[in-house]
Design an enzyme around this catalytic site. Sequence first.
Site, PDB file in Angstrom:
ATOM      1  N   ARG A 101       0.791  -1.215   0.006  1.00 46.64           N
ATOM      2  CA  ARG A 101       0.079  -0.229  -0.213  1.00 46.64           C
ATOM      3  C   ARG A 101       0.992   1.489  -0.006  1.00 46.64           C
ATOM      4  O   ARG A 101       0.370   2.192  -0.360  1.00 46.64           O
ATOM      5  CB  ARG A 101      -0.856  -0.134   1.164  1.00 46.64           C
ATOM      6  CG  ARG A 101      -2.144  -1.089   0.887  1.00 46.64           C
ATOM      7  CD  ARG A 101      -2.904  -1.185   2.259  1.00 46.64           C
ATOM      8  NE  ARG A 101      -2.220  -1.991   3.249  1.00 46.64           N
ATOM      9  CZ  ARG A 101      -2.811  -2.169   4.534  1.00 46.64           C
ATOM     10  NH1 ARG A 101      -3.802  -2.120   4.854  1.00 46.64           N
ATOM     11  NH2 ARG A 101      -1.864  -3.051   5.140  1.00 46.64           N
ATOM     12  N   ASP A 174     -13.994   1.464  -4.184  1.00 46.02           N
ATOM     13  CA  ASP A 174     -13.715   2.504  -4.462  1.00 46.02           C
ATOM     14  C   ASP A 174     -13.064   2.735  -5.921  1.00 46.02           C
ATOM     15  O   ASP A 174     -13.496   1.859  -6.856  1.00 46.02           O
ATOM     16  CB  ASP A 174     -12.220   2.992  -3.628  1.00 46.02           C
ATOM     17  CG  ASP A 174     -11.079   1.782  -3.868  1.00 46.02           C
ATOM     18  OD1 ASP A 174     -11.135   1.249  -4.884  1.00 46.02           O
ATOM     19  OD2 ASP A 174     -10.730   1.638  -2.911  1.00 46.02           O
ATOM     20  N   LYS A 197     -15.654   6.710  -1.987  1.00 45.87           N
ATOM     21  CA  LYS A 197     -15.050   6.718  -0.694  1.00 45.87           C
ATOM     22  C   LYS A 197     -14.058   7.970  -0.478  1.00 45.87           C
ATOM     23  O   LYS A 197     -13.383   8.413  -1.170  1.00 45.87           O
ATOM     24  CB  LYS A 197     -14.249   5.395  -0.720  1.00 45.87           C
ATOM     25  CG  LYS A 197     -13.525   5.086   0.660  1.00 45.87           C
ATOM     26  CD  LYS A 197     -13.033   3.987   0.907  1.00 45.87           C
ATOM     27  CE  LYS A 197     -11.644   3.732  -0.017  1.00 45.87           C
ATOM     28  NZ  LYS A 197     -10.925   2.398  -0.110  1.00 45.87           N
TER      29      LYS A 197
END
Length: 321
Positions: A101, A174, A197
């Site tokens: 991430r 998303d 989102k």
Amino acid sequence: MALLHGKKIKIFSLSSNRELAQEIAENLGLELSNCEVSRFADGEVNININETVRGYSVFVVQSTSTPVNDNYMELLVMIDALKRASAKEINVIMPYYGYSRQDRKEAPRQPISAKLVADLMQTAGASRVVCFDLHAAQIQGFFNIPIDNFMALPIFAEYFVKMNLEDIVVVSPDHGGTKRARKLAEVFDAPIAIADKRRPKPNSAEIMNLIGDVKDKNCIIIDDMVDTAGTLAAVVVALKEHGAKTIYACCSHGLLSGEACERLNKTPLEKLLVTNSIRQSKERLEKYPWIEVLSIAKLLSNGIMNIVDDKPVSDLFTYSK
């Protein structure tokens, strides 16, 4: 001597997911090779490889999930040990890529940790990396060695095809997951919906709007991972508020950290499908029977076979009826 199609092959498992490694080895008709992972009193990782690897093409299975840093150090020390023991090739099978991430800078003075760990593996001596549903496809560009990014979509598609659901809408939690949702939707010739989102802070999500019609539909949410389940729980609630009939979710990597399971348990989610890229405890699966684990061992073993035989692996990334 371990031979696969006439080539010298060995498969090792480190600590994170021995069950998956064992299943991969069995699919290939091989036994897991013998190595010992231990710790010194101060926590340092120590690796002992108890058989020769000289001249072998070696595959090391290690997910870098919790405890992320410990699992990475095990992997790096193992790669170094194999390199110094004259392994011909060191292939890392990493079903879950920790730090994925952190693939870009979203604010000043932030690291790009996904690039850092790619550099560490290459410096240690990895010859190839096989990943599974990377959080960001551009991570492949962080490597100067071959990297294959396998997809969970064929596994999830096969599962839902067998369910014979009608009036399906595939939901992306998303905007970034739209491409993934569209690929699954194409299997059913179904429309998609997108949750708009907002993240006020890390591991926190608010659903601002829902794009698409989900009223009286069977909704399938697809994402690459579920960590604290804040986003997933919020999407499930929003879908129900917009009139969804049933709601399923499939996520490649079931991190399910902290109160994630309890959070989802309070929502009208019918079922959560995850893969065994990350090991799920027997206690968790017994307590939350709506979690179902699908195995990726066959997919990865087929990939290993194609790599050994110098065949393309791209055919394994798509679902065919």
